[in-house]
Design an enzyme around this catalytic site. Structure first.
Site, PDB file in Angstrom:
ATOM      1  N   ASP A  52      -7.359 -66.606 -15.789  1.00  9.75           N
ATOM      2  CA  ASP A  52      -8.399 -67.404 -15.164  1.00  9.75           C
ATOM      3  C   ASP A  52      -9.195 -66.470 -14.238  1.00  9.75           C
ATOM      4  O   ASP A  52      -8.803 -65.335 -13.957  1.00  9.75           O
ATOM      5  CB  ASP A  52      -7.802 -68.598 -14.399  1.00  9.75           C
TER       6      ASP A  52
HETATM    7  C1  GLC Z   1     -12.549 -71.586 -13.154  1.00  8.31           C
HETATM    8  C2  GLC Z   1     -11.496 -72.547 -13.659  1.00  8.31           C
HETATM    9  C3  GLC Z   1     -11.276 -72.479 -15.125  1.00  8.31           C
HETATM   10  C4  GLC Z   1     -12.578 -72.123 -15.804  1.00  8.31           C
HETATM   11  C5  GLC Z   1     -12.934 -70.705 -15.404  1.00  8.31           C
HETATM   12  C6  GLC Z   1     -14.271 -70.249 -15.981  1.00  8.31           C
HETATM   13  O1  GLC Z   1     -12.151 -71.013 -11.957  1.00  8.31           O
HETATM   14  O2  GLC Z   1     -10.227 -72.488 -13.030  1.00  8.31           O
HETATM   15  O3  GLC Z   1     -10.748 -73.738 -15.535  1.00  8.31           O
HETATM   16  O4  GLC Z   1     -12.436 -72.218 -17.206  1.00  8.31           O
HETATM   17  O5  GLC Z   1     -12.960 -70.539 -14.000  1.00  8.31           O
HETATM   18  O6  GLC Z   1     -15.319 -71.010 -15.478  1.00  8.31           O
END
Ligand code: GLC
Length: 723
Positions: free
Chosen positions: A262
């Protein structure tokens, strides 16, 4: 092994290999703590140099085609790009938030919703979708409850698998299917205190029994990728957890797709205090099982040197690069990198009539009727005037929900528009009433005056879209701001109050439960919100939703969920018995144990009666299947749909067992006065669990069967599992 991939690997420099593992955000918007790191021109150079594998949070057929062209014509190895995005509940046709969709208990509709999101997002260049989020959520303080399917692992598994099928179809190389991403492994929803990104620590038993099943179900449904969660588990940030990403994900489950971190969770290991620096973090993450570094710039910066210094093996890096290249190959990007950047489809797919109609259908099915005193609903389309009060009734942007970066604020149909459209002959007096994001009372007087001049008060209250989703934990989970103060003022007028409750969690609404005449939970219903609410308000659709999460009485009860343990001193009284008999029991002195509204609860304009619960035999062996029958009758005047729920309880185990476990459900439509016999069945595997020695299996003994229209109103009978 693909010859193309092996040939590319043989040609790649270490820098190019690290480049395939580096995934920054594009230049449209950010969904994390770092601001945009580059402008388009700089991305062009990074693509030419092969130091990024793709970009996310960008879209547009023309824009993405331009970037793909640079990759496949101007870079040395001509490797096409991943274009990622968070298409969580629709791209421009906004569907209800995932928790709302879960309230429909309509698996086919949920799959169709994902299929439409895939069709729209792949028309604008996106080929990698960071969804479905399947994290189990049992603490209403956690804002991301909105993004999943609620508190139950059995149901969450079915929903997660349906979303995978919808996004990916049966062939990832098709131009209208998208690579899905199961997130966020693992147990992100169990953050202590419901506080976003907080520590997660639990027994392996609970992890396996409650939190892992939906991830596994999604992977068994063919998920192409997995995203790691921000949290630590058992002291190890998940992004570097061999236990989760290697032992369970790869070894036990046989996952052979790609694992992406993430946002910046690789370098955040330094902040967690489990890595000395970002170089150490990069080493731990790639050896832990993370293939791609989203927004961390740690792999690109450190992997080449780590390999040259012999601190990370080339084999480890090649394994990660293969997973990335295989994903691109499955997507058909090597054959045609422009297949997802289709200007013709971009013009026809987005917010097509067909898509909006599906969103409207899903929105109606997602609405849950919690109260309908004296059958005040449905309302008549003419006659009594309505005071429609509350900013949420007119502010269409709030209907888009918590992950709606690609939708326009003016797209959704507001409640006001939907109601006026539905009942043109009716007098509708609108007043803003409150301000969602501050405590001003300057709108109160106007609302009270409007209410005084109307017959029925329809009050739209609850959470705004940004009060749910990521980084939206709340320490109080009631109606925000001064909405309750306004409601109490309106109550003094002694007129009927119909509450339309927007929320993305089990919101605590005890005052409404006591004082409103009717309550509809409309979550955040997306593009067709106003039409769906009007359909239900005026009876053109008989509400059929059921809660996928428990609604607490107060935040003090959190976490609260139906599948709890009984404890050695259970208490389900109501404080009426003498103190001496209840003092030493599991309860609060200042709050009941029971929820305000239980998991699986939802009313209808019909009345469903359950009778004649039968089982095929009093006892079964591990080879048998028990068949269970129940009669359900629609005793109401109108046709309606009922979600018949099937629960069991293992009365005694080598470890304690939940007082209830959902093992099946059927959503059935019954005409007025129609009665149907509904059948369920189960076998020993459905009764299996992680026993005292952590082996998976069943244990002989007595079981209870419970069937009803919610987790609390059930008919029961018993059977034995014998050897
Ligand atoms: C965010 C979220 C994740 C998302 C990613 C990209 O922080 O935790 O669910 O897909 O970043 O936007």
């Amino acid at each position: 092994m693909s010859e193309r991939i092996e040939s590319l690997l043989a040609q790649m420099t270490l820098e190019e290999k690290a480049g395939q593992l580096n995934f920054p955000v594009g230049d449209l918007f950010v969904t994390g703590p770092a601001m945009i790191t580059a402008e388009s021109a700089e991305f062009d150079d990074r693509i030419r140099n092969g130091t990024i594998t793709g970009l996310f949070n960008i879209h547009g057929a023309k824009y993405t085609a331009r970037l793909q062209r640079i990759a496949v014509e101007e870079s040395r190895l001509k490797i096409p790009l991943l274009i990622g995005a968070d298409v969580i509940h629709g791209f421009q046709t906004m569907f209800p938030i995932p928790l709302a969709e879960a309230a429909s208990w309509d698996i086919e509709a949920i799959e169709e919703s994902a299929r439409i999101a895939a069709r729209e997002s792949t028309a604008v260049g996106i080929n990698f979708n960071f969804a479905p989020m399947v994290d189990i959520a049992r603490d209403a303080r956690w804002g991301r409850s909105a993004e999943g399917a609620g508190e139950d692992p059995f149901y969450g598994s079915l929903v997660g698998a349906a979303r995978i099928r919808g996004f990916q179809g049966d062939d990832l190389s098709k131009p209208y299917t998208v690579a899905a991403c199961v997130k966020h492994i693992a147990a992100y929803g169990a953050a202590e205190g419901g506080r976003e990104y907080n520590t997660v620590d639990m027994s392996e038993r609970r992890l396996r029994e409650v939190y892992l099943p939906p991830y596994k179900a999604a992977i068994d449904a063919g998920a192409a990728t997995v995203m790691t969660s921000f949290n630590e588990f058992d002291g190890v940030p998940v992004t570097a957890s061999k236990f989760l990403l290697q032992d369970i994900l790869r070894e036990e489950w046989g996952f052979n797709g790609m694992v992406v971190s993430d946002w910046a969770s690789v370098p955040e290991m330094v902040i967690h205090g489990s890595a000395n620096d970002t170089c150490d973090a990069a080493k731990q993450a790639i050896e832990g099982g993370t293939d791609m570094d989203m927004m961390g710039e740690a792999f690109i910066e450190h992997i080449p040197q780590l390999v040259q210094d012999g601190k990370v093996s080339m084999e480890t890096v090649d394994h990660a690069v293969r997973n990335v290249l295989r994903l691109k190959e499955k997507l058909g990007l090597f054959d045609d990198p422009f297949r997802y950047s289709d200007e013709k489809r971009e013009k026809t797919e987005l917010r097509s009539r067909k898509h909006l109609s599906a969103a409207h259908d899903m929105a109606r099915k997602s609405i849950v009727l919690l109260k309908n005193q004296n059958q005040i609903l449905p309302l008549a389309k003419e006659g009594k005037s309505i005071a429609l009060i509350g900013q949420l009734a007119e502010n269409s942007a709030e209907m888009n929900g918590c992950w709606a970066y690609f939708a326009k604020p003016y797209h959704p149909i507001s409640f006001l528009t939907g109601i006026k459209e539905k009942a043109p002959a009716l007098t509708i007096n609108y007043a803003e009433g409150y301000h969602l994001y501050n405590e001003t009372t300057r709108y109160f007087d106007e609302a009270i005056e409007v209410a005084q001049n109307s017959d029925i008060l329809v009050v739209a209250v609850g959470e705004g879209a940004v009060m749910n989703g990521e980084a939206a934990s709340r320490a109080e989970i009631g109606l925000p701001g001064n909405q309750l103060s306004l409601l109490k003022e309106l109550k003094r007028l002694r007129k009927p109050i119909i509450a339309l409750v927007s929320c993305g969690r089990g919101i605590a609404i005890p005052w409404l439960a006591e004082n409103a005449d009717a309550i509809l939970v409309n979550w955040a219903l997306g593009s067709e919100a106003g039409r769906a609410v009007a359909d239900v308000l005026f009876g053109d659709y008989n509400p059929s939703g059921k809660l996928p999460v428990t609604f607490p009485r107060s935040v003090g009860q959190a976490p609260i969920y139906y599948g709890s343990r009984t404890t050695g001193r259970p208490y389900d009284g109501d404080y009426s018995e003498p103190k001496s008999e209840r003092i030493y029991t599991s309860k609060y002195r200042d709050e009941k144990n029971s929820p305000l509204f239980p998991f699986g609860f939802g009313l209808s304009y019909s009345t469903f009666r359950y009778s004649n619960l039968q089982i095929s035999q009093e006892q079964i062996t591990a080879e048998d299947r028990l068949r269970v029958f129940v009669d359900v009758e629609n005793a109401g005047e109108v046709a309606g749909e009922e979600v018949v729920q099937f629960y069991i309880r293992d009365m005694v185990g080598s470890v304690t067992r939940p007082v209830k476990e959902l093992k099946g459900f059927k959503k059935v439509k019954l005409q007025s006065r129609e009665k149907q016999t509904i059948e369920f069945s189960l076998g020993a595997n459905d009764l299996s669990f992680y026993r005292r020695d952590m082996t998976w299996g069943y244990e002989e003994g007595e079981f209870e069967v419970m069937i009803g229209g919610s987790s609390e109103s059930v008919l029961t009978t018993k059977f034995n599992l014998i050897s």
